[in-house]
Design a protein around this motif. Structure first.
Motif, PDB file in Angstrom:
ATOM      1  N   VAL A   1      80.305  48.920   6.734  1.00 36.84           N
ATOM      2  CA  VAL A   1      81.509  48.089   6.906  1.00 36.84           C
ATOM      3  C   VAL A   1      81.080  46.685   7.330  1.00 36.84           C
ATOM      4  O   VAL A   1      81.567  45.684   6.809  1.00 36.84           O
ATOM      5  N   VAL A   2      80.116  46.629   8.243  1.00 38.25           N
ATOM      6  CA  VAL A   2      79.648  45.338   8.765  1.00 38.25           C
ATOM      7  C   VAL A   2      78.806  44.595   7.728  1.00 38.25           C
ATOM      8  O   VAL A   2      78.949  43.393   7.532  1.00 38.25           O
ATOM      9  N   ALA A   3      77.951  45.336   7.031  1.00 33.93           N
ATOM     10  CA  ALA A   3      77.007  44.688   6.095  1.00 33.93           C
ATOM     11  C   ALA A   3      77.674  44.230   4.803  1.00 33.93           C
ATOM     12  O   ALA A   3      77.175  43.328   4.136  1.00 33.93           O
ATOM     13  N   GLU A   4      78.808  44.819   4.485  1.00 34.32           N
ATOM     14  CA  GLU A   4      79.422  44.611   3.168  1.00 34.32           C
ATOM     15  C   GLU A   4      79.635  43.133   2.775  1.00 34.32           C
ATOM     16  O   GLU A   4      79.209  42.730   1.696  1.00 34.32           O
ATOM     17  N   PRO A   5      80.259  42.311   3.623  1.00 35.21           N
ATOM     18  CA  PRO A   5      80.478  40.926   3.176  1.00 35.21           C
ATOM     19  C   PRO A   5      79.177  40.166   2.946  1.00 35.21           C
ATOM     20  O   PRO A   5      79.093  39.356   2.025  1.00 35.21           O
TER      21      PRO A   5
ATOM     22  N   THR B   1      72.634  45.688  11.969  1.00 38.05           N
ATOM     23  CA  THR B   1      72.145  46.444  13.115  1.00 38.05           C
ATOM     24  C   THR B   1      71.900  45.534  14.311  1.00 38.05           C
ATOM     25  O   THR B   1      72.306  45.832  15.439  1.00 38.05           O
ATOM     26  N   GLU B   2      71.240  44.389  14.030  1.00 34.40           N
ATOM     27  CA  GLU B   2      70.946  43.455  15.128  1.00 34.40           C
ATOM     28  C   GLU B   2      72.225  42.993  15.810  1.00 34.40           C
ATOM     29  O   GLU B   2      72.312  42.928  17.037  1.00 34.40           O
ATOM     30  N   LEU B   3      73.216  42.670  14.992  1.00 34.02           N
ATOM     31  CA  LEU B   3      74.453  42.134  15.542  1.00 34.02           C
ATOM     32  C   LEU B   3      75.229  43.210  16.313  1.00 34.02           C
ATOM     33  O   LEU B   3      75.777  42.942  17.392  1.00 34.02           O
ATOM     34  N   LEU B   4      75.229  44.428  15.776  1.00 31.77           N
ATOM     35  CA  LEU B   4      75.927  45.515  16.470  1.00 31.77           C
ATOM     36  C   LEU B   4      75.260  45.799  17.814  1.00 31.77           C
ATOM     37  O   LEU B   4      75.926  46.085  18.810  1.00 31.77           O
TER      38      LEU B   4
ATOM     39  N   ARG C   1      81.422  42.147  11.412  1.00 31.25           N
ATOM     40  CA  ARG C   1      81.672  41.977   9.978  1.00 31.25           C
ATOM     41  C   ARG C   1      81.978  40.520   9.641  1.00 31.25           C
ATOM     42  O   ARG C   1      81.515  39.979   8.643  1.00 31.25           O
ATOM     43  N   GLY C   2      82.764  39.874  10.492  1.00 34.39           N
ATOM     44  CA  GLY C   2      83.155  38.491  10.231  1.00 34.39           C
ATOM     45  C   GLY C   2      82.049  37.478  10.524  1.00 34.39           C
ATOM     46  O   GLY C   2      81.940  36.464   9.859  1.00 34.39           O
ATOM     47  N   PHE C   3      81.231  37.783  11.534  1.00 34.48           N
ATOM     48  CA  PHE C   3      80.202  36.819  11.939  1.00 34.48           C
ATOM     49  C   PHE C   3      78.886  36.971  11.195  1.00 34.48           C
ATOM     50  O   PHE C   3      78.049  36.077  11.235  1.00 34.48           O
ATOM     51  N   LEU C   4      78.684  38.105  10.550  1.00 36.74           N
ATOM     52  CA  LEU C   4      77.387  38.356   9.931  1.00 36.74           C
ATOM     53  C   LEU C   4      77.047  37.342   8.825  1.00 36.74           C
ATOM     54  O   LEU C   4      75.979  36.733   8.860  1.00 36.74           O
ATOM     55  N   PRO C   5      77.941  37.141   7.861  1.00 34.24           N
ATOM     56  CA  PRO C   5      77.601  36.117   6.868  1.00 34.24           C
ATOM     57  C   PRO C   5      77.803  34.732   7.475  1.00 34.24           C
ATOM     58  O   PRO C   5      78.659  34.561   8.335  1.00 34.24           O
ATOM     59  N   ASN C   6      77.012  33.797   7.031  1.00 35.88           N
ATOM     60  CA  ASN C   6      77.050  32.472   7.641  1.00 35.88           C
ATOM     61  C   ASN C   6      78.044  31.569   6.914  1.00 35.88           C
ATOM     62  O   ASN C   6      77.663  30.604   6.284  1.00 35.88           O
ATOM     63  N   PHE C   7      79.332  31.893   7.018  1.00 31.97           N
ATOM     64  CA  PHE C   7      80.330  31.145   6.276  1.00 31.97           C
ATOM     65  C   PHE C   7      80.638  29.818   6.957  1.00 31.97           C
ATOM     66  O   PHE C   7      80.713  29.753   8.178  1.00 31.97           O
ATOM     67  N   PRO C   8      80.874  28.763   6.179  1.00 34.34           N
ATOM     68  CA  PRO C   8      81.179  27.451   6.771  1.00 34.34           C
ATOM     69  C   PRO C   8      82.568  27.365   7.413  1.00 34.34           C
ATOM     70  O   PRO C   8      82.816  26.445   8.182  1.00 34.34           O
TER      71      PRO C   8
END
Lengths: 232, 261
Positions: free
Chosen positions: A113-117, A133-136, A165-172
């Motif tokens: 669920v977290v890795a998906e985006p 994993t690191e973020l969790l 889930r929201g913070f994992l990708p580095n979105f602008p």
């Protein structure tokens, strides 16, 4: 400097056809902009239309009037008139959204669920999982939960899955709807650190937070939403 | 085919079907892109299945047309193709998952045979390789490969549906049409099937049109939704937009009728 996100004259209302066509105005003439690295907090009481603004920027609510310009690399896209495909493309690499409640897919383990985006934006599945994993771990979610679907987790645990889930990708651009509402002090602190890091990376953040301490820590600008409430 | 990514895979233009004085489907137009999943929702009799059958030329439209971009990049009007070409596409490029797996499967042959048959239809002849591929697909749809030689008659409803999916996807189609794929299954079986479909659609970058009356299925699987009523598309848009901010009275009724858990 050009804004990462810019709302101009945005209005939103609902027509409730099942209640005899009652028309509810939520906000009107909303105008503000967010620069890269800036955190704008939307203030005001419940019902002032704060969440509706975030949903319009994310594209899950339609925008009745006005313009919502999102910068994606060199181009500017108006969410209010964008096609479905453009909005989906923005969600893949530009706009992240941490909703108030996690809408979990049955059977999918937390880690996915977290890795998906992140995996969806081009990172390999393994690398995305490693980062998840690191973020969790950082959000103090117990390891034994990572392999389980989050549907049965407590409110605070689900919230942290949602944040990861929201913070994992580095979105602008990052939209946060009460990210700390059901967290204890220690985890709240982690989220505030994450927000600060993301700001340093140049993310433009729009957040809704009711807690004054959190607000004072993260906000560069506070916008009082009652300014935009339509006078009935 | 990188340079064609911005072109739709399938275009429906003004698709209309009349049965005598009855209208099955009226003036339906949309574009489907690669990797995109569109859900068609609405109550029984709203024209959803009629639309699905017209999209793959199983049914002839009264008016309107369907354009399909073949692997060579050329956009073709389905009605202008000859029957042989349409059948070739149906075997290679398209999948069609029926609500009732006994229609989509050949119940008289083994599970492995059901999967292998589509491979043979595209010219594979090596028995060992066909069996190997069939085995790996059974695994992929979570069917124990020891059941490969059993008839689908001995399978449960959920297993049959997963087998039907394997049979359809084994030739790596580009477009899959699904007609109520979870209809009639227990909820736990439904969840497993949906999760499986979601993963496969994403991994294989499939384009799909899913007909369902279940908004939860649409929410889980689709990027976009078309709401049909009386043969017409009355509302369409991003899935979460239509479900979270429905505009039409009928869509609001549909969304408001979901039972809370």
């Amino acid at each position: 400097m050009q804004a990462a996100l810019e709302l101009t004259g945005v209005a939103k209302g609902f027509t409730m056809h099942l209640q005899g066509g009652v028309r509810l105005s939520v906000v009107s003439n909303v105008t503000f902009s967010v620069r890269a690295g800036e955190c704008v907090v939307l203030g005001g009481p419940s019902g002032a239309g704060k969440s509706s603004i975030l949903k319009m920027v994310f594209g899950s609510y339609r925008c009745d009037h006005g313009q919502i310009l999102v910068r994606r690399r060199a181009e500017s896209i108006d969410i209010a008139t964008a096609r479905a495909r453009q909005i989906l493309a923005l969600r893949k690499d530009t706009v992240g959204y941490v909703s108030q409640f996690l809408r979990a897919v049955p059977r999918v383990p937390t880690i996915d669920v977290v890795a998906e985006p992140l995996a969806g934006s081009g990172t390999s599945r393994d690398a995305a999982r490693r980062k998840a994993t690191e973020l969790l771990r950082r959000l103090n979610l117990p390891g034994p939960l990572w392999g389980l679907p989050p549907a049965t987790f407590s409110g605070g645990e689900q919230q942290r899955v949602n944040i990861a889930r929201g913070f994992l990708p580095n979105f602008p651009i990052l939209l946060l709807d009460e990210p700390t509402a059901s967290l204890d002090a220690a985890n709240c602190e982690v989220v505030m650190e994450l927000i600060a890091e993301r700001k340093r990376c140049g993310a433009a953040i729009v957040a809704i937070v009711h807690d004054h301490n959190v607000r004072d820590r993260i906000a560069d600008t506070v916008i009082d939403m009652t300014r935009f409430a339509e006078i009935a | 085919m990188k340079d064609n990514e911005d072109e739709p895979l399938l275009v429906a233009e003004g698709l209309t079907k009349r049965y005598g004085r009855q209208t099955g489907c009226q003036d339906v137009s949309f574009e489907l892109y690669e990797g995109e999943v569109i859900a068609v929702v609405g109550e029984s009799g709203s024209g959803k299945s009629t639309l699905l059958q017209m999209l793959c030329a199983q049914m002839e439209a009264t008016s309107g047309r369907v354009l399909y971009r073949k692997r060579d990049g050329v956009m073709c009007d389905l009605a202008a193709m000859d029957e042989a070409e349409r059948r070739f596409l149906a075997r290679t490029d398209w999948g069609y998952v029926h609500q009732d797996p006994t229609i989509g499967l050949r119940m008289a042959i083994s599970a492995g045979g059901n999967v292998g048959e589509r491979l043979m239809a595209v010219g594979q002849r090596h028995y060992g390789r066909i069996r190997g591929t069939a085995t790996s697909w059974l695994n992929r749809v979570e069917i124990d490969p020891v059941r490969i030689d059993d008839s689908p008659r001995t399978y449960s409803g959920g297993m049959r549906q997963r087998l039907q999916i394997a049979r359809n996807l084994v030739t790596e189609p580009r477009l899959v049409l699904l007609d109520e794929p979870t209809g009639g299954l227990d909820v736990s079986v439904q969840a497993r099937l949906l999760d499986l479909l979601r993963g496969l659609v994403a991994d294989l970058k499939l384009s799909a049109v899913v007909v369902t009356h279940d908004l939860a299925v649409a929410r889980l699987l689709s990027h976009r939704i078309m709401v049909m009523r009386g043969g017409k598309v009355i509302e369409s848009g991003l899935t979460d937009q239509v479900l979270d901010d429905p505009r039409e009275p009928y869509t609001q009724l549909l969304v408001a009728s979901i039972l809370p858990l």
